[in-house]
Design a protein around this motif. Sequence first.
Motif, PDB file in Angstrom:
ATOM      1  N   ALA A 270      48.926  35.280  45.168  1.00 20.17           N
ATOM      2  CA  ALA A 270      48.028  35.649  44.070  1.00 20.17           C
ATOM      3  C   ALA A 270      47.024  36.715  44.493  1.00 20.17           C
ATOM      4  O   ALA A 270      46.653  37.581  43.698  1.00 20.17           O
ATOM      5  CB  ALA A 270      47.294  34.407  43.562  1.00 20.17           C
ATOM      6  N   SER A 271      46.596  36.668  45.755  1.00 26.11           N
ATOM      7  CA  SER A 271      45.602  37.642  46.214  1.00 26.11           C
ATOM      8  C   SER A 271      46.144  39.066  46.149  1.00 26.11           C
ATOM      9  O   SER A 271      45.401  40.014  45.867  1.00 26.11           O
ATOM     10  CB  SER A 271      45.153  37.312  47.641  1.00 26.11           C
ATOM     11  N   LYS A 272      47.440  39.236  46.395  1.00 24.14           N
ATOM     12  CA  LYS A 272      48.036  40.573  46.311  1.00 24.14           C
ATOM     13  C   LYS A 272      48.046  41.071  44.869  1.00 24.14           C
ATOM     14  O   LYS A 272      47.835  42.258  44.609  1.00 24.14           O
ATOM     15  CB  LYS A 272      49.455  40.554  46.870  1.00 24.14           C
ATOM     16  N   LYS A 273      48.286  40.164  43.936  1.00 25.98           N
ATOM     17  CA  LYS A 273      48.264  40.548  42.524  1.00 25.98           C
ATOM     18  C   LYS A 273      46.847  40.941  42.106  1.00 25.98           C
ATOM     19  O   LYS A 273      46.650  41.919  41.372  1.00 25.98           O
ATOM     20  CB  LYS A 273      48.779  39.399  41.657  1.00 25.98           C
ATOM     21  N   VAL A 274      45.865  40.169  42.565  1.00 18.23           N
ATOM     22  CA  VAL A 274      44.474  40.501  42.265  1.00 18.23           C
ATOM     23  C   VAL A 274      44.123  41.862  42.864  1.00 18.23           C
ATOM     24  O   VAL A 274      43.459  42.688  42.221  1.00 18.23           O
ATOM     25  CB  VAL A 274      43.527  39.410  42.795  1.00 18.23           C
ATOM     26  N   ALA A 275      44.578  42.107  44.088  1.00 21.79           N
ATOM     27  CA  ALA A 275      44.307  43.400  44.728  1.00 21.79           C
ATOM     28  C   ALA A 275      44.916  44.549  43.927  1.00 21.79           C
ATOM     29  O   ALA A 275      44.305  45.619  43.786  1.00 21.79           O
ATOM     30  CB  ALA A 275      44.846  43.394  46.155  1.00 21.79           C
ATOM     31  N   GLN A 276      46.120  44.333  43.385  1.00 23.80           N
ATOM     32  CA  GLN A 276      46.742  45.361  42.554  1.00 23.80           C
ATOM     33  C   GLN A 276      45.917  45.627  41.306  1.00 23.80           C
ATOM     34  O   GLN A 276      45.734  46.778  40.897  1.00 23.80           O
ATOM     35  CB  GLN A 276      48.153  44.929  42.145  1.00 23.80           C
ATOM     36  N   TYR A 277      45.415  44.561  40.703  1.00 20.28           N
ATOM     37  CA  TYR A 277      44.623  44.745  39.485  1.00 20.28           C
ATOM     38  C   TYR A 277      43.287  45.414  39.809  1.00 20.28           C
ATOM     39  O   TYR A 277      42.805  46.258  39.046  1.00 20.28           O
ATOM     40  CB  TYR A 277      44.391  43.404  38.791  1.00 20.28           C
ATOM     41  N   LEU A 278      42.692  45.065  40.942  1.00 25.31           N
ATOM     42  CA  LEU A 278      41.453  45.722  41.352  1.00 25.31           C
ATOM     43  C   LEU A 278      41.684  47.212  41.591  1.00 25.31           C
ATOM     44  O   LEU A 278      40.838  48.050  41.255  1.00 25.31           O
ATOM     45  CB  LEU A 278      40.904  45.060  42.618  1.00 25.31           C
ATOM     46  N   SER A 316      39.949  39.082  38.160  1.00 28.67           N
ATOM     47  CA  SER A 316      39.899  40.409  38.778  1.00 28.67           C
ATOM     48  C   SER A 316      38.735  41.226  38.229  1.00 28.67           C
ATOM     49  O   SER A 316      38.031  41.911  38.985  1.00 28.67           O
ATOM     50  CB  SER A 316      41.217  41.151  38.548  1.00 28.67           C
ATOM     51  N   GLU A 317      38.526  41.159  36.927  1.00 26.83           N
ATOM     52  CA  GLU A 317      37.435  41.933  36.328  1.00 26.83           C
ATOM     53  C   GLU A 317      36.077  41.427  36.797  1.00 26.83           C
ATOM     54  O   GLU A 317      35.167  42.221  37.051  1.00 26.83           O
ATOM     55  CB  GLU A 317      37.549  41.887  34.804  1.00 26.83           C
ATOM     56  N   ARG A 318      35.934  40.105  36.939  1.00 29.03           N
ATOM     57  CA  ARG A 318      34.667  39.569  37.439  1.00 29.03           C
ATOM     58  C   ARG A 318      34.434  39.979  38.889  1.00 29.03           C
ATOM     59  O   ARG A 318      33.314  40.329  39.276  1.00 29.03           O
ATOM     60  CB  ARG A 318      34.650  38.044  37.312  1.00 29.03           C
ATOM     61  N   LEU A 319      35.476  39.914  39.693  1.00 26.87           N
ATOM     62  CA  LEU A 319      35.338  40.337  41.089  1.00 26.87           C
ATOM     63  C   LEU A 319      34.956  41.809  41.177  1.00 26.87           C
ATOM     64  O   LEU A 319      34.113  42.198  41.994  1.00 26.87           O
ATOM     65  CB  LEU A 319      36.652  40.095  41.844  1.00 26.87           C
ATOM     66  N   TYR A 320      35.566  42.619  40.339  1.00 30.12           N
ATOM     67  CA  TYR A 320      35.272  44.056  40.351  1.00 30.12           C
ATOM     68  C   TYR A 320      33.802  44.303  40.014  1.00 30.12           C
ATOM     69  O   TYR A 320      33.135  45.135  40.637  1.00 30.12           O
ATOM     70  CB  TYR A 320      36.178  44.765  39.348  1.00 30.12           C
ATOM     71  N   ILE A 321      33.297  43.568  39.025  1.00 28.61           N
ATOM     72  CA  ILE A 321      31.900  43.736  38.617  1.00 28.61           C
ATOM     73  C   ILE A 321      30.952  43.244  39.711  1.00 28.61           C
ATOM     74  O   ILE A 321      29.950  43.892  40.032  1.00 28.61           O
ATOM     75  CB  ILE A 321      31.635  42.983  37.297  1.00 28.61           C
ATOM     76  N   LEU A 322      31.262  42.108  40.309  1.00 28.51           N
ATOM     77  CA  LEU A 322      30.367  41.510  41.299  1.00 28.51           C
ATOM     78  C   LEU A 322      30.371  42.251  42.631  1.00 28.51           C
ATOM     79  O   LEU A 322      29.333  42.384  43.281  1.00 28.51           O
ATOM     80  CB  LEU A 322      30.753  40.044  41.531  1.00 28.51           C
ATOM     81  N   VAL A 323      31.532  42.740  43.042  1.00 26.43           N
ATOM     82  CA  VAL A 323      31.671  43.302  44.385  1.00 26.43           C
ATOM     83  C   VAL A 323      31.507  44.816  44.401  1.00 26.43           C
ATOM     84  O   VAL A 323      30.996  45.387  45.364  1.00 26.43           O
ATOM     85  CB  VAL A 323      33.045  42.914  44.983  1.00 26.43           C
ATOM     86  N   ALA A 333      34.587  34.630  45.727  1.00 32.80           N
ATOM     87  CA  ALA A 333      35.830  34.155  45.118  1.00 32.80           C
ATOM     88  C   ALA A 333      35.663  32.736  44.590  1.00 32.80           C
ATOM     89  O   ALA A 333      36.136  32.400  43.496  1.00 32.80           O
ATOM     90  CB  ALA A 333      36.967  34.219  46.131  1.00 32.80           C
ATOM     91  N   GLU A 334      34.984  31.891  45.347  1.00 36.48           N
ATOM     92  CA  GLU A 334      34.769  30.512  44.909  1.00 36.48           C
ATOM     93  C   GLU A 334      33.911  30.452  43.655  1.00 36.48           C
ATOM     94  O   GLU A 334      34.170  29.647  42.749  1.00 36.48           O
ATOM     95  CB  GLU A 334      34.114  29.710  46.036  1.00 36.48           C
ATOM     96  N   GLU A 335      32.890  31.296  43.589  1.00 40.21           N
ATOM     97  CA  GLU A 335      32.026  31.306  42.410  1.00 40.21           C
ATOM     98  C   GLU A 335      32.800  31.723  41.165  1.00 40.21           C
ATOM     99  O   GLU A 335      32.658  31.123  40.090  1.00 40.21           O
ATOM    100  CB  GLU A 335      30.850  32.253  42.638  1.00 40.21           C
ATOM    101  N   VAL A 336      33.609  32.764  41.308  1.00 44.44           N
ATOM    102  CA  VAL A 336      34.382  33.244  40.162  1.00 44.44           C
ATOM    103  C   VAL A 336      35.378  32.181  39.705  1.00 44.44           C
ATOM    104  O   VAL A 336      35.540  31.930  38.505  1.00 44.44           O
ATOM    105  CB  VAL A 336      35.110  34.556  40.522  1.00 44.44           C
TER     106      VAL A 336
END
Length: 405
Positions: A270-278, A316-323, A333-336
Amino acid sequence: MNSDAKLQILIEALAAAGASALAIDGHGHVAISTMDDVALERDVAAFVAERLGRVGNGTRLVMGHAGGRLSLTVRPVAKEYGALWVVVVREVRGVAAHAGIEWLNADEVEARYEASAYGIVEGAAAVAAPVCESYARGVPLMLEGELGAGQAEIAKRLYLDGPYADEPFVSVALDELTDRGWRHLLKSSESPLFQTRLTLCIGGWHALSPQRLRELVSTMTDTALAARCHVVLTANDMPGGGESHQAAFVTERLACAVSVAPAIAEQGGASKKVAQYLSYLSDVFGTAAPSMSEEAASTLNGYRWPRNYLQLREVSERLYILVGPGVAERTVAEEVLAQEDVIKTATFGTPTLDSDLYILRPLADTERDIARLVVGYLQGNRTRAAEVLGISRTTLWRLLKDDDR
């Protein structure tokens, strides 16, 4: 007979058939037309010109107009002075927009597919064999799987790669149909069920009563729908697992070829998919792509992803905004994911603490249980919990003050 007389005969013949016609060049300029409405003529020419790259020996397009629909048949003709495209325009009378029934052209389907989370990170190779079987046997294809596993997106990809991509794609959401829309679907001569060479994507079977389910299946069977069109049916697994009895009934009665869209948790990575979306988001907004630590990747890989690609987009969108362009650490990641668990619990009634989070009760009680859920997920870290919930520590203390007594 002179050319003007011949043209007048053509105009009258087309009008008698409820149609008109025009010829355009590769730039959308009108060479000749039988249309009286100049503004509509211009709109049709521009609409077709944008899609000439997809026009082969003949294409049928659909165009919305004044709350109804125009059917456009486009064919290229070679002339000594250059190529022209003849467009026959027919108004589909008596057809208003119906909630739950949507007609799309190939370019519109492609745009939606490429903008979907599934289209950004996946392909449709996993269903290739069942699809070939479906086309060869002339039977519907049933795409099953968990909520958000990409069934509708796979249907779009199959349409784009299939033999009917020069005809419209029609999406039918049975759970969104009004009574009027239902009558149109089963009785109207303009219903997608009575057309040819379409690709139909039909979902929402769980919403049908037994009577309506039998009516629809009988209509599809009696009219040999799968022999005239490519039919892709989609169904979500029930919350406890397994297909709904409606989907099982349809699969059996229509002798469907069946394919299961794999869930993200089953695929792994799943992390690779998230990385692709980021990476996709960074391209869209012109920024550096966020990276993630091994611990964050492990956290994402270990998550259940109950809403699959719908959830992957949100996370992915939340991670992008936060990071931003920084590094996503495990705590972020745990918070999201904690926020996702709150959404999932409030939506699906997943057990929390000693009982279900039942939302049909006073708001204060629901807020208190959500706060308890987040604090518990974060192992008692109330500062982090307040940040995740978007409230102050004082507000969180007030929500949980009974627990501290």
